[in-house]
Design a protein around this motif. Structure first.
Motif, PDB file in Angstrom:
ATOM      1  N   GLU A   1       0.744  -1.251   0.112  1.00 16.65           N
ATOM      2  CA  GLU A   1       0.187  -0.071  -0.173  1.00 16.65           C
ATOM      3  C   GLU A   1       0.820   1.372   0.098  1.00 16.65           C
ATOM      4  O   GLU A   1       0.423   2.313  -0.816  1.00 16.65           O
ATOM      5  CB  GLU A   1      -0.975   0.085   1.241  1.00 16.65           C
ATOM      6  CG  GLU A   1      -2.179  -0.404   1.022  1.00 16.65           C
ATOM      7  CD  GLU A   1      -2.892  -0.294   2.257  1.00 16.65           C
ATOM      8  OE1 GLU A   1      -3.824  -1.188   2.773  1.00 16.65           O
ATOM      9  OE2 GLU A   1      -2.827   0.696   3.284  1.00 16.65           O
TER      10      GLU A   1
ATOM     11  N   PRO B   1      -6.850   1.337  -0.868  1.00 16.54           N
ATOM     12  CA  PRO B   1      -6.812   0.174  -0.441  1.00 16.54           C
ATOM     13  C   PRO B   1      -8.246  -0.466  -0.687  1.00 16.54           C
ATOM     14  O   PRO B   1      -9.362  -0.069  -0.306  1.00 16.54           O
ATOM     15  CB  PRO B   1      -6.716   0.505   1.170  1.00 16.54           C
ATOM     16  CG  PRO B   1      -6.578   2.025   1.305  1.00 16.54           C
ATOM     17  CD  PRO B   1      -6.984   2.547  -0.061  1.00 16.54           C
TER      18      PRO B   1
ATOM     19  N   ARG C   1       1.223  -3.134  -6.428  1.00 13.34           N
ATOM     20  CA  ARG C   1      -0.187  -2.880  -5.398  1.00 13.34           C
ATOM     21  C   ARG C   1      -0.992  -3.884  -6.522  1.00 13.34           C
ATOM     22  O   ARG C   1      -2.038  -4.037  -5.675  1.00 13.34           O
ATOM     23  CB  ARG C   1      -0.530  -1.510  -5.269  1.00 13.34           C
ATOM     24  CG  ARG C   1      -1.226  -1.047  -6.659  1.00 13.34           C
ATOM     25  CD  ARG C   1      -1.135   0.843  -6.286  1.00 13.34           C
ATOM     26  NE  ARG C   1      -1.506   1.393  -7.483  1.00 13.34           N
ATOM     27  CZ  ARG C   1      -1.005   1.484  -8.376  1.00 13.34           C
ATOM     28  NH1 ARG C   1       0.305   1.081  -8.548  1.00 13.34           N
ATOM     29  NH2 ARG C   1      -1.455   2.255  -9.442  1.00 13.34           N
TER      30      ARG C   1
END
Lengths: 105, 254
Positions: free
Chosen positions: A40, B2, B87
């Motif tokens: 992240e 996220p 990611r």
């Protein structure tokens, strides 16, 4: 094939491999909270670094170009005003272009 | 964004096709900025298009163009661009459980695993809507992003001096816009961003372009070791908690 083409194709292959890995690897491999947190935070660190380097360096030396920094400041203002992505970009480029048009370099 | 915060988006009636197409169009248009920045950086029109067609992840594409512009180490630039795409592995993990793509289809689905498709897919209430949302977002965004890249690249190629049009600011401004929602997500993000920028600037004068940016990953490593649990407790005011479909225009390309 030029070195730039190699870089383009290796980047494409690497990005694709990372995407495919997520669909393929067992879920538990990336279950660790630290690993997730790292993935992240990597874009945050790298994008901040990229923005700083491209704003304030030229080649290998620190170079403060007033028009470029003003463009970046304009982008920040647009972001604070919740402007959409493309508006932020146009405002930033427009501010730098306008300053250069009146002689700021 | 996220992925887990997306799942916690408030329940609301979903329109997977309409929302997906809307998001795809809104974000895809930003390909113009990439095409223009890439050609302004010294990439050819076809190299810009190849990146959009094959890499299809905005931050990595901008990153490689930036290193080419600086005349830096292509090896370091490539490594940095690929690292930025890491990611997407996490998104893939989340999507695999929802979409369950098989063999050949998985190879196609993989290309579309990016911020926007993941956000839209994981916001859906059931697997059928999720599959529809993924397909709608991916197809629209892929088509728009690539056409916009071509348009931006051709347009920038006809501009005499990229600097006169402020094209050298497009990259830095795009990076700023890309991290802005994450900076609002928490204090760790802000510290990591400042540390990453500091590391890169401090080493820029002595290392080949591209390498300082990779070194900035150290900031992410320290941040992750210092606050591993935060990932599961997103702040209530986290930008990532915005249901993406309520403001598709505000989303930035991955």
């Amino acid at each position: 094939m030029t070195a730039t083409w190699v870089a383009v194709l290796v980047t494409a292959a690497g990005c694709y491999a990372f995407k495919l890995a997520g669909l393929t690897v067992p879920q538990r491999l990336l279950a660790s909270a630290r690993v997730r947190r790292f993935a992240e935070l990597v874009p945050v660190a790298l994008l901040a670094a990229l923005s700083a380097v491209q704003s304030a360096t030229s080649g290998q030396s620190i170079a403060l170009d007033p028009a470029r920094l003003a463009g970046l400041a304009a982008a920040l203002v647009a972001l604070l005003l919740r402007a959409p992505f493309l508006v932020v970009i146009v405002v930033a480029a427009g501010a730098a272009a306008a300053l250069r048009a009146v002689g700021v370099s | 964004m996220p992925a887990e915060t997306v799942i916690q988006a408030p329940a609301r009636p979903t329109r997977p096709v309409r929302d997906g197409v809307g998001l795809g169009l809104a974000v895809g248009v930003s390909g113009v900025a990439f095409g223009a920045a890439a050609v302004g950086s010294g990439l050819s029109v076809w190299q810009a298009c190849a990146l959009s067609l094959l890499a299809f992840t905005g931050a990595s594409q901008f990153a490689l163009a930036g290193v080419v512009a600086a005349g830096g180490s292509l090896l370091a630039g490539t490594a940095g661009a690929i690292l930025l795409g890491s990611r997407n592995t996490l998104y893939g993990l989340r999507l695999a459980g929802v979409l369950r793509p098989r063999r050949a289809r998985r190879l196609l689905v993989a290309l579309g695993v990016i911020d926007e498709t993941s956000a839209m897919t994981l916001a859906q209430p059931d697997p059928d809507a999720a599959k529809t949302a993924f397909t709608a977002t991916f197809c629209t965004l892929y088509l728009t992003w690539n056409l916009a890249t071509l348009a931006g690249a051709i347009g920038a190629g006809r501009v005499g001096s990229p600097q006169a049009f402020g094209l050298d600011v497009v990259g830095p401004a795009a990076f700023l816009a890309l991290i802005y929602p994450r900076l609002r997500a928490g204090r760790t993000e802000r510290v990591v961003a400042l540390a990453g920028a500091g590391i890169a600037l401090a080493t820029a004068a002595v290392l080949p372009a591209g390498v300082p940016v990779i070194l900035a990953a150290i900031a992410a490593l320290v941040g992750a070791l210092a606050s591993p649990a935060v990932a599961h407790q997103p702040a209530p005011d986290s930008a990532g908690a915005d249901p993406v479909a309520t403001d598709p225009a505000a989303r930035s390309p991955s």
